[in-house]
Design a protein around this motif. Structure first.
Motif, PDB file in Angstrom:
ATOM      1  N   ASN A 296     -17.028 -22.373   8.470  1.00  0.00           N
ATOM      2  CA  ASN A 296     -16.325 -22.660   7.220  1.00  0.00           C
ATOM      3  C   ASN A 296     -17.267 -23.078   6.088  1.00  0.00           C
ATOM      4  O   ASN A 296     -16.833 -23.261   4.963  1.00  0.00           O
ATOM      5  CB  ASN A 296     -15.291 -23.772   7.442  1.00  0.00           C
ATOM      6  CG  ASN A 296     -14.005 -23.231   8.065  1.00  0.00           C
ATOM      7  OD1 ASN A 296     -13.176 -22.645   7.384  1.00  0.00           O
ATOM      8  ND2 ASN A 296     -13.857 -23.402   9.373  1.00  0.00           N
ATOM      9  N   GLU A 297     -18.550 -23.270   6.414  1.00  0.00           N
ATOM     10  CA  GLU A 297     -19.501 -23.756   5.401  1.00  0.00           C
ATOM     11  C   GLU A 297     -20.555 -22.732   5.008  1.00  0.00           C
ATOM     12  O   GLU A 297     -21.366 -23.004   4.125  1.00  0.00           O
ATOM     13  CB  GLU A 297     -20.241 -24.994   5.932  1.00  0.00           C
ATOM     14  CG  GLU A 297     -19.455 -26.278   5.832  1.00  0.00           C
ATOM     15  CD  GLU A 297     -18.722 -26.608   7.114  1.00  0.00           C
ATOM     16  OE1 GLU A 297     -19.357 -26.537   8.178  1.00  0.00           O
ATOM     17  OE2 GLU A 297     -17.512 -26.896   7.054  1.00  0.00           O
ATOM     18  N   VAL A 298     -20.618 -21.572   5.654  1.00  0.00           N
ATOM     19  CA  VAL A 298     -21.725 -20.651   5.361  1.00  0.00           C
ATOM     20  C   VAL A 298     -21.701 -20.243   3.877  1.00  0.00           C
ATOM     21  O   VAL A 298     -20.625 -20.118   3.280  1.00  0.00           O
ATOM     22  CB  VAL A 298     -21.735 -19.401   6.294  1.00  0.00           C
ATOM     23  CG1 VAL A 298     -21.915 -19.811   7.737  1.00  0.00           C
ATOM     24  CG2 VAL A 298     -20.480 -18.561   6.117  1.00  0.00           C
ATOM     25  N   PRO A 299     -22.909 -20.074   3.270  1.00  0.00           N
ATOM     26  CA  PRO A 299     -23.009 -20.010   1.806  1.00  0.00           C
ATOM     27  C   PRO A 299     -22.784 -18.623   1.207  1.00  0.00           C
ATOM     28  O   PRO A 299     -23.612 -18.120   0.466  1.00  0.00           O
ATOM     29  CB  PRO A 299     -24.454 -20.456   1.573  1.00  0.00           C
ATOM     30  CG  PRO A 299     -25.188 -19.962   2.777  1.00  0.00           C
ATOM     31  CD  PRO A 299     -24.232 -20.057   3.931  1.00  0.00           C
ATOM     32  N   THR A 300     -21.655 -18.005   1.510  1.00  0.00           N
ATOM     33  CA  THR A 300     -21.465 -16.631   1.041  1.00  0.00           C
ATOM     34  C   THR A 300     -20.446 -16.513  -0.100  1.00  0.00           C
ATOM     35  O   THR A 300     -19.967 -15.416  -0.380  1.00  0.00           O
ATOM     36  CB  THR A 300     -21.028 -15.725   2.209  1.00  0.00           C
ATOM     37  OG1 THR A 300     -19.964 -16.370   2.903  1.00  0.00           O
ATOM     38  CG2 THR A 300     -22.171 -15.464   3.165  1.00  0.00           C
ATOM     39  N   GLY A 301     -20.106 -17.634  -0.725  1.00  0.00           N
ATOM     40  CA  GLY A 301     -19.217 -17.534  -1.881  1.00  0.00           C
ATOM     41  C   GLY A 301     -17.788 -17.260  -1.496  1.00  0.00           C
ATOM     42  O   GLY A 301     -17.238 -17.926  -0.604  1.00  0.00           O
ATOM     43  N   GLU A 408     -31.375 -20.313   2.988  1.00  0.00           N
ATOM     44  CA  GLU A 408     -30.405 -21.422   2.936  1.00  0.00           C
ATOM     45  C   GLU A 408     -30.061 -21.868   4.347  1.00  0.00           C
ATOM     46  O   GLU A 408     -29.639 -21.043   5.181  1.00  0.00           O
ATOM     47  CB  GLU A 408     -29.133 -20.959   2.226  1.00  0.00           C
ATOM     48  CG  GLU A 408     -29.251 -21.024   0.727  1.00  0.00           C
ATOM     49  CD  GLU A 408     -27.889 -20.909   0.052  1.00  0.00           C
ATOM     50  OE1 GLU A 408     -27.143 -21.895   0.012  1.00  0.00           O
ATOM     51  OE2 GLU A 408     -27.590 -19.798  -0.414  1.00  0.00           O
ATOM     52  N   ILE A 409     -30.233 -23.142   4.616  1.00  0.00           N
ATOM     53  CA  ILE A 409     -29.932 -23.661   5.957  1.00  0.00           C
ATOM     54  C   ILE A 409     -29.200 -24.990   5.900  1.00  0.00           C
ATOM     55  O   ILE A 409     -28.669 -25.453   6.892  1.00  0.00           O
ATOM     56  CB  ILE A 409     -31.219 -23.880   6.804  1.00  0.00           C
ATOM     57  CG1 ILE A 409     -32.178 -24.823   6.060  1.00  0.00           C
ATOM     58  CG2 ILE A 409     -31.907 -22.578   7.156  1.00  0.00           C
ATOM     59  CD1 ILE A 409     -33.211 -25.447   6.977  1.00  0.00           C
ATOM     60  N   ASP A 410     -29.177 -25.619   4.718  1.00  0.00           N
ATOM     61  CA  ASP A 410     -28.754 -27.019   4.718  1.00  0.00           C
ATOM     62  C   ASP A 410     -27.250 -27.235   4.550  1.00  0.00           C
ATOM     63  O   ASP A 410     -26.800 -28.343   4.325  1.00  0.00           O
ATOM     64  CB  ASP A 410     -29.556 -27.825   3.684  1.00  0.00           C
ATOM     65  CG  ASP A 410     -29.509 -27.162   2.327  1.00  0.00           C
ATOM     66  OD1 ASP A 410     -28.716 -26.211   2.173  1.00  0.00           O
ATOM     67  OD2 ASP A 410     -30.271 -27.583   1.437  1.00  0.00           O
ATOM     68  N   PHE A 411     -26.481 -26.175   4.719  1.00  0.00           N
ATOM     69  CA  PHE A 411     -25.017 -26.333   4.689  1.00  0.00           C
ATOM     70  C   PHE A 411     -24.506 -26.959   5.988  1.00  0.00           C
ATOM     71  O   PHE A 411     -23.362 -27.385   6.074  1.00  0.00           O
ATOM     72  CB  PHE A 411     -24.329 -24.988   4.419  1.00  0.00           C
ATOM     73  CG  PHE A 411     -24.768 -23.899   5.364  1.00  0.00           C
ATOM     74  CD1 PHE A 411     -24.112 -23.706   6.554  1.00  0.00           C
ATOM     75  CD2 PHE A 411     -25.867 -23.097   5.057  1.00  0.00           C
ATOM     76  CE1 PHE A 411     -24.532 -22.727   7.438  1.00  0.00           C
ATOM     77  CE2 PHE A 411     -26.296 -22.119   5.935  1.00  0.00           C
ATOM     78  CZ  PHE A 411     -25.627 -21.928   7.137  1.00  0.00           C
TER      79      PHE A 411
END
Ligand code: FRU
Length: 485
Positions: A296-301, A408-411
């Motif tokens: 639910n947090e991956v940074p894909t907009g 990006e890894i810090d999500f």
């Protein structure tokens, strides 16, 4: 970065992802009249998990997909959880007077009233127009349970040996088997799981099918069982499998060991296509390329999640042990045509061999022979600062993938954790790597181990470097494959 940029940067070329909003498990995978159908857990209103629908896509080759309208919407029986689809060739249901069509068998999930648990039951829907529109069966649900709360994810197949439909269902910490002659009336057969396999999380999304043992006439049954995320452990959600016998009613495993399908974090809830024609004969699997720990947090907009590549499955026996083997389907080959060959190149201590690349997706086939290096492998340099490394450690006999610097890894604090697997032997390694905009899929030793991992770099790859530490390796018969233009 704007939402549109994110949409573009991480959007896969070779993997299915919804245009917009949230997706999880593959559902209802079936081949019918020249098309592969992929339905999927879908929330059309948000890019996080929510009230589930079945989204829908079709493909001729399982690589390029066309997303169609939503197939199944929630109704008075609940939202639409995972399930399967079959072609009712013989009109066992009575739904198809004129010609065969597809039946979807799925879980209706109904939230309980305040303080009450939810109810999960199995229901049917059928389609006369190649999955474009659906009618829910008026007698839904067709299978409920008085006491089981986790009662979901029906995978159904026609068992030629008994002339019955078999339903494999996730029931808490077990898999339950039901049979039917018409998909409507179901009889309980047996329950499997107590004292077998990993119980680190809730059992979900099972599948049961026969596979051939390579180079022999022998066949064995394989039971896939996904296990949900449990915050007590590092792995998040993952998939185990059992190899054994199924007599139409009961499953008996051949082994007591735990077997994992994939050693990466990002392959969950995978199942196989139904009704692949007998002349084709393949058992084709694909999974949801994410992990409940951070999906639910991956940074894909404004879109979330993609599927793994479709993979052909088989069994291989070595030293008395049997393993599920995975290869990307042969249809993938059409997407690559530029080939750079690498032959008989020695890589010595601390002098990596570098290869420039610039494509939007890539495949690498490496045959590495360890001469005396203590560690060796390949680093994918996405940019000057961002890289993903695959290392073989010959002392530990471990292969690992490190995505700590991959972008990006810090999500999620869990995302950078190393992914690794123990191997029997680290002298000659055959490694196939498929790299897309936001994923790396590894197939080691002709499909013996798979490791599937998401990454979020700024660019796919600028350079590859093959390295050896404390000694030498030789690169033999290797290839870098670039896209067909
Ligand atoms: C697995 C799962 C299934 C369920 C679905 C809900 O990822 O939890 O058990 O049917 O997702 O979206």
């Amino acid at each position: 970065m704007t939402t549109q940029d994110l949409q573009k940067k991480y959007r896969p070329h070779l993997h299915f992802a919804p245009k917009k909003n949230w997706m999880n498990d593959p559902n209802g995978m079936v081949y019918f009249e020249g098309e592969y159908h992929l339905f999927f857990q879908y929330n059309p209103n948000d890019s996080v998990w929510g009230p589930m629908h079945w989204g829908h896509a079709v493909s001729k080759d399982m690589i390029t997909w066309e997303e169609l309208d939503i197939a199944l919407y929630p109704d008075e029986n609940g939202t639409i959880f995972s399930g399967s689809a079959v072609v009712d060739w013989e009109n066992t249901t009575g739904f198809f007077q004129e010609k065969p069509g597809i039946v979807a068998i799925f879980t209706h999930h109904l939230d309980g009233a305040e303080g009450e648990p939810p109810t999960q039951s199995q229901s049917l829907a059928y389609s006369y127009d190649r999955g474009r529109t659906w009618t829910k069966y008026e007698g839904n649900p067709v299978l409920s349970h008085q006491t089981k709360i986790d009662f979901r994810d029906p995978k159904v197949f026609w068992n030629k040996e008994t002339n019955k439909w078999v339903m494999v269902l996730a029931t808490g910490q077990t898999i339950s088997f039901y049979t039917s002659t018409n998909l409507i009336d179901w009889e309980f057969e047996s329950e499997f799981g107590d004292g077998h396999g990993s119980h680190d999380g809730v059992w979900e999304c099972p599948d049961l099918f026969k596979l051939n043992v390579e180079d022999s006439k022998e066949e064995k049954w394989v039971l896939l069982v996904s296990i949900g995320d449990n915050p007590q452990f590092d792995n998040g959600s993952r998939t185990q499998y059992f190899i054994g016998k199924f007599n139409g009613s009961t499953f008996t495993p051949d082994h007591s060991s735990i077997k994992w399908l994939d050693f990466g974090k990002d392959n969950y809830a995978g199942v196989s296509f139904s009704d692949v024609p007998e002349e084709d004969g393949r058992r084709i699997y694909l999974g949801w390329m994410s992990n409940w720990r951070y999906a639910n947090e991956v940074p894909t907009g404004d879109w979330r999640s993609q599927m793994t590549l479709p993979r052909e499955l088989s069994l291989r026996k070595s030293d008395g042990d049997c393993k599920v083997i995975q290869h990307p389907v042969k249809e993938l080959a059409a997407y690559f045509s530029q080939i750079e060959e690498i032959h008989n190149v020695f890589v010595s201590d601390n002098e990596p061999k570098k290869y420039h690349v610039k494509d939007s997706y890539l495949e690498i086939i490496l045959n590495l022979e360890r001469v005396n290096a203590s560690q060796f492998g390949i680093t994918l340099h996405h940019t000057k600062e961002q890289s993903t490394s695959i290392t073989f450690d010959s002392t530990e006999k471990v292969m690992s993938l490190d995505r700590q610097k991959s972008g990006e890894i810090d999500f999620s604090t869990n995302f950078p954790h190393e992914q690794k697997l123990k191997m029997e032997n680290i002298n000659n390694i055959q490694l196939r790597i498929v790299i897309d905009s936001s994923s790396v899929e590894l197939f080691v030793n002709d499909g013996e181990y798979a490791l599937t991992s998401l990454i979020y770099p700024d660019k796919v790859c600028e350079e590859l470097s093959i390295f050896a530490l404390d000694g030498e390796i030789e690169i033999k018969n290797s290839q870098i494959l670039s896209p067909t233009k």
